[in-house]
Design a protein around this motif. Structure first.
Motif, mmCIF file in Angstrom:
data_model
loop_
_atom_site.group_PDB
_atom_site.id
_atom_site.type_symbol
_atom_site.label_atom_id
_atom_site.label_comp_id
_atom_site.label_asym_id
_atom_site.label_seq_id
_atom_site.Cartn_x
_atom_site.Cartn_y
_atom_site.Cartn_z
ATOM 1 N N GLY A 1 -15.716 32.574 -82.388
ATOM 2 C CA GLY A 1 -15.708 33.776 -81.298
ATOM 3 C C GLY A 1 -16.525 35.048 -82.487
ATOM 4 N N GLU A 2 -16.756 35.246 -83.116
ATOM 5 C CA GLU A 2 -16.769 37.029 -83.557
ATOM 6 C C GLU A 2 -17.823 36.454 -84.185
ATOM 7 O OE1 GLU A 2 -13.863 39.658 -85.883
ATOM 8 O OE2 GLU A 2 -14.492 39.320 -84.281
ATOM 9 N N ALA B 1 -11.091 32.164 -83.969
ATOM 10 C CA ALA B 1 -11.825 33.114 -83.808
ATOM 11 C C ALA B 1 -12.599 33.761 -84.277
ATOM 12 C CB ALA B 1 -10.122 34.319 -84.331
ATOM 13 N N ALA C 1 -20.138 34.436 -83.251
ATOM 14 C CA ALA C 1 -20.924 33.594 -82.904
ATOM 15 C C ALA C 1 -22.774 34.131 -82.507
ATOM 16 C CB ALA C 1 -20.808 33.211 -81.460
#
Lengths: 192, 571, 387
Positions: free
Chosen positions: C344-345, C341, C347
């Motif tokens: 993604g946060e 997660a 990136a």
């Protein structure tokens, strides 16, 4: 594919009468020597229920072509399923204006498709050049270049019209009718 | 929403802006010749000599802050010598002042100095002029036809170019399919190859790799129409990219010259077919400026309403593509549910789903039926929830984030160099929006919030557009609520329009950026020249910058974030 | 007699597999359709149940194109190499205790060995097609397979350690009452992710990547040969879902329908398999596609270390007790989920903040990014947009 060799590839709507499955011309089909009638029935059923058009959108009509996949119109219900590669597509929906620069590419894509293949001229531009027919760079109808099975008028046609065109094509297939390309070959070269 | 201003005036750029423009041009001194205006309401324009062009343009840019090249086109004189005018217009971001330079080429051979080495935005525009008018630009880095086939004979926008009355003959179309027209009429030497192609073949010596040239498009599932990109790849790494276009050149500008003014409106619809109202609006505004007429207050609000609604549908289409480009199919289906609702409204009002032919000089064709307005109001009130749904699908999506964040960076220097406008510029925090900076129609009376990003990557451009959907819904609702009573079209306009001689260049903020239409009249019933300034064209040619140190998999999402509409780029 | 029995068994198993494959195809279109507020096929048979047949028969009747310039032998053989091993896997695959082709001592090992042939076919197809898109697709397939076979094999090591056997029916029987997904949640997640890569489903559908590579490896294939790829892909979906339910979901174990090794345990097995397949399609409807370098980075930098950690934890669990094992595995799972997660946060955060720092805007950053820290999102009055 002797299409590009001939200067006049335009198929007149009247001249190319539909050839039904039981027409003696079908005997010329080199496959029908092998395939027995029930098999042909099954094949017609399959072709009448599965149609994979190629995503070939050039202009405004392409937006409406996208729309037919959207939930309101949902062509997936009918077994219409867009494929990206011409090799796997059954029909080419010419959705939009074809310029002289695009024409060779379109022809190439058409030749890359596997038989039996169908062409749908979607919208005024694909039928006749539409609002741009007087222009210096616009092909006045794709039927000057390849045989067209279905013409869908409109600028752009509504999604319902495109679905109607696709279903008409599928119904013809289910009835075992020949594609425009096959009819053309039958008329000019005497075989499918 | 403020009540409509009773002392309503045509919201063209203010008179002070034009004065300032005149002062600046005069201050250029002996770099320029006489200063006049383009048309009745038009901007100030200075005559410039070929050798002084570069000096004048760079002085405007470096000393006066005119960093945005808005227009670069040609206008044929149709005189015996075959001369033409090159018209350049520059915009200063800080106050929105726009000035023009006019370079007159008296006779054949048409040779002009190229601005492209100093001003990258001029590169595709000069190629277009070379292609359509036959002007040779000296020192242009890559002077090759932009839209037409390399083997095309003639330069179609010249007045002397004869179009066959029946269009392209069948035999010519059939001849065209035999080759791809990549060779010029005089053989290969005439056509320069793409600059970076010289590097093809060489690869990374460590990896023993070989560079390959990949053609993305013109038929590719994700090039949003018929965009064609030459990409030089080293493995999955992008070494260089060059957009190629012209697969949808439909002769719109030439055809417009043979139609009456009102009959050009349908052509404008088909120019930017995803947001037809914007091209229509820019054309109609320019026409109104030429005619000296004003639209009614109600029509102004209707124009704002329609512009914003069509912006939403355009962003729907883009949002769809943003999902599909990264490999997510689901966003497409949800976005198109809402898109259909807006198209229903368009259909009820104008009769068309995509091609409207709705705006007229002086107003709009039909009034909005009350029941449609009611339905739309209900829809717009709930539209925020729909956008929340879109954001749920992509914004927080881990995979979408790794695919877009920090990818396809565009700096503000590049934005100015390439004249990038619209959401692409705003994604990098470049604060421009014509709706606020140079209000047209009723935008002066409806507050417009400009949505800005920070980093200028694909993700920020995505965020900007999604926020613009919310903002557009808000503006549309405000326009609907604040719509004054009254006629929807001005009275007393003649059936056949014959504007006085002159030119008008009006710009609107389309979903892709600054969309301008230059209409030039010679006093007859048909326009002398119609030129569409395509925002996506300039934005697209900034794509190679964005593709620096990207990977093969990034090409499609990054180019998708430009939001290209080929109809408008190729025209 | 034995030969006849074997032949009969082969035919029966092949039929069971192919029927399930057809069902999987139908399920994908129906389920995806309904997830996307559409309906999926509706007109061909009952709720479109005959749609896969129509598609397949139509494909059989198409022209078989072998383009010029292809590497002919490889081009022709690639679809067959794709198809045969996908069926061959079932030689060692038990459906229930007594319905199994060959209950091998090294069953799971053999399944792995055979499925590893599939990417070879994709490499063949990509290489031989004389098409740059296919070539890139083929290379991607190879890179992907190398990156994901390893964490996958390591993830299974824990299961094998707990069951103390590589025979699949032993592994299933060892799960009486306590499925390995409870004992091995981290390994199960790793296996599921790696499995998606193995069967080339979104977000790891690299070899095809329809929006980038047109059709990837099968761009140039038409007719029957394309159908073979197509069918092989769905057989693989079914195969790996089956393996997942055998290894982690207790296989044919279950309280009813003859579960706990009764002959009707197959009902349980199929139910579990289709649940896993549903997950696969659910992921497809939800996630976009990752990039190939991100995919390999995920495989080597995250999945493999966690897979090794999971094996280590399992070793501890074997020497202590199940409770310790579950606690440690849950911690590892939480860490894995948090890490993914966070990727993604955060990136592209470095490049983004660098770009934001030197931006030229005279306004300020307006649109608050729900993922980044709230500090960066300050608004000015004229440009404020709702959060």
């Amino acid at each position: 594919m002797g299409l590009s060799d001939s200067a006049d590839t335009r198929l007149s709507q009247e001249g190319a009468a539909t050839v039904a499955a039981d027409d003696p011309a079908m005997a010329a089909d080199d496959r029908s020597g092998v395939l027995v009638a029930p098999l042909q029935t099954i094949m017609n059923w399959a072709r009448g229920h599965s149609m994979w058009p190629m995503t070939f959108g050039t202009a405004c009509c392409a937006i409406e072509m996208m729309t037919v996949g959207s939930p309101r119109y949902d062509t997936d219900r009918f077994g219409i399923f867009f494929r990206n590669s011409p090799r796997q597509a059954d029909c080419m929906i010419v959705a939009g204006t074809i310029s002289l620069k695009m024409a060779p590419r379109m022809k190439l894509l058409y030749e890359q498709m596997a038989e039996p293949k169908y062409v749908i001229a979607m919208g005024a531009c694909a039928i006749s050049g539409g609002p741009f027919m007087h222009g210096y760079n616009v092909v006045n109808g794709v039927d000057q270049i390849m045989p067209v099975d279905i013409y869908i008028p409109g600028c752009p046609p509504r999604p319902e019209a495109l679905i109607n065109g696709l279903l008409t094509l599928m119904k013809r297939n289910a009835a075992g009718e020949l594609s425009a390309a096959q009819r053309y070959r039958l008329e000019t070269e005497g075989h499918l | 929403m403020a009540a409509p201003d009773p002392a309503h005036t045509q919201s063209s750029p203010s008179a002070t802006a034009y004065k300032a423009g005149s002062g600046i041009l005069t201050a250029l001194g002996n770099l320029v010749g006489e200063v006049d205006t383009l048309g009745p309401g038009g901007m100030y324009c200075a005559q410039v000599a070929p050798e002084a062009l570069l000096g004048a343009a760079t002085t405007l840019r470096d000393s006066y802050g005119f960093r945005h090249l808005s227009l670069l086109t040609a206008i044929d004189h149709a005189d015996a010598q075959g001369g033409l005018d090159l018209l350049y217009s520059f915009v200063r971001k800080t106050d929105g002042v726009e000035v023009a330079l006019r370079l007159t080429l008296a006779k054949d051979p048409l040779v002009a100095p190229s601005m492209a080495p100093a001003w990258p935005a001029a590169n595709p525009l000069e190629r277009e002029v070379f292609d359509l008018f036959g002007v040779r630009f000296e020192n242009h880095p890559f002077l090759r036809r932009l839209v037409l086939r390399d083997d095309f004979k003639g330069h179609p926008l010249r007045k002397g170019f004869e179009m066959s009355p029946d269009g392209v003959p069948a035999a010519a179309s059939q001849a065209a399919i035999s080759d791809h027209g990549l060779v010029g009429p005089a053989g290969n030497d005439d056509v320069p190859g793409f600059p970076f192609m010289a590097e093809a073949g060489g690869g990374d010596p460590l990896m023993h790799s070989e560079r390959i040239v990949l053609n993305v498009g013109p038929q590719h599932p994700s090039t949003h129409g018929v965009l064609h990109l030459y990409v030089l790849l080293d493995g999955e790494k992008v070494i260089g990219a060059q957009p190629t276009q012209g697969y949808l050149h439909r002769c719109i500008e030439k055809l417009a010259e043979s139609r009456t003014y009102k009959a050009v409106i349908p052509l404008m619809d088909r120019c930017d077919y995803v947001s037809s109202f914007h091209t229509e609006l820019a054309y109609v505004l320019a026409l109104e400026e030429l005619l000296g007429v004003e639209s009614t207050p109600k029509a102004d609000f209707i124009r704002v309403l329609m512009s914003e609604l069509v912006r939403i549908t355009s962003h729907h289409t883009w949002y769809t593509a943003a999902g599909l480009d990264t490999g997510a199919l689901t966003p497409f289906l949800y976005a198109f549910i809402d898109r259909e609702l807006i198209l229903d409204f368009f259909e009820e009002v104008t009769g068309g789903r995509m091609m409207f032919n709705y705006f007229r000089p002086g107003g709009v064709k039909d009034d909005i039926p009350p029941e449609s307005a009611e339905k739309l109001r209900k829809m717009l009130a709930k539209f925020g929830e729909s956008v929340d749904g879109y954001e749920d699908m992509l914004t927080g999506n881990e995979v979408f984030r790794v695919r877009t964040r920090g990818i396809g960076m565009l700096s503000c220097e590049e934005i100015e160099a390439y004249s990038v406008t619209g959401p692409m510029a705003r994604g990098s925090g470049y604060d421009i929006d014509l709706r606020r900076d140079a209000p047209y129609a009723a935008y002066g009376r409806i507050p417009v919030n400009v949505c800005l990003g920070t980093a200028g990557d694909t993700f920020d451009r995505y965020r900007v557009r999604v926020s613009e959907m919310r903002e557009s819904a808000r503006i549309a609702l405000a326009a609907l609520d604040g719509m004054p009573e009254g006629p929807h079209i001005a009275d007393g306009l003649p059936k056949s329009i014959k504007p006085p001689a002159g030119a008008a260049y009006r710009k609107v903020e389309s979903p892709r950026g600054e969309l301008g239409v230059l209409v030039m009249s010679d006093g007859t019933a048909k326009p002398w020249r119609v030129k569409v300034r395509s925002p996506a064209l300039s934005n697209l040619h900034a794509a190679p910058c964005m593709l620096n140190d990207c990977q093969m998999g990034d090409i499609i999402p990054v180019v998708g974030s430009v939001d290209v509409v080929m109809g408008e780029i190729d025209r | 007699m034995i030969a006849l029995k074997t032949l009969l068994g082969v035919v029966v198993i092949a039929i069971v597999v192919l029927v399930n494959t057809i069902v999987v195809m139908w399920c994908e279109r129906k389920w995806l359709g309904h997830m996307q507020s559409r309906q999926g096929p509706l007109r061909t048979g009952w709720h479109g149940a005959l749609q896969p047949f129509a598609d397949a028969i139509k494909l059989l009747g198409k022209e078989d194109i072998v383009p010029a310039n292809v590497d002919r032998p490889l081009f022709l053989i690639a679809p067959i190499i794709a198809f045969i091993p996908s069926l061959l896997t079932y030689a060692a695959m038990p459906w229930i205790e007594s319905f199994v082709g060959a209950s091998l001592d090294v069953g799971i090992f053999m399944v792995f060995a055979i499925t590893a042939i599939f990417p070879v076919s994709m490499l063949f197809a990509g290489w031989s097609s004389f098409n740059k898109y296919s070539l890139i697709g083929g290379f991607r397939a190879a890179a992907q397979q190398v990156s994901y076979e390893v964490p996958m094999a390591v993830a299974i090591a824990g299961v094998v350690m707990l069951a103390e056997s590589m025979r699949i029916s032993d592994i299933v029987n060892a799960q009486h009452g306590l499925y390995y997904i409870i004992l091995q949640p981290c390994a199960a997640i790793l296996f599921f992710i790696a499995m998606l890569a193995e069967i080339n489903r979104t977000p790891f559908d690299m070899p095809e990547s329809e929006s980038e590579l047109v059709g990837g490896i099968n761009t140039e294939y038409s007719s029957m040969r394309f159908a073979l790829f197509f069918v092989a892909e769905y057989i693989n979906v079914f195969t790996w879902s089956l393996i997942f339910s055998l290894l982690f979901l207790g296989g044919w174990n279950g309280p009813l329908f003859g579960g706990w090794d009764g002959p009707l345990g197959m009902v349980w097995l199929l139910l579990k398999t289709y649940a896993v397949i549903f997950m696969v399609f659910w992921v497809r409807a939800t996630l976009p596609r990752v990039r190939i370098d991100q995919l390999t980075a995920l495989g080597w930098r995250i999945l493999l270390p966690f897979a090794l950690a999971s094996v280590f934890i399992t070793a501890i669990g074997v020497f202590t007790n199940n409770f310790v094992l579950i606690v440690l595995e849950v911690i590892a799972t939480a860490a894995l989920v948090w890490l993914i997660a966070r990727i993604g946060e955060r990136a592209g955060e470095a490049r983004r903040s660098e770009a934001s720092a030197r931006r030229c805007s005279d306004g300020s950053a307006i649109i608050p990014d729900p993922g980044s820290s709230p500090g960066s999102a300050s608004g000015t009055s004229h440009t404020e947009v709702g959060a």
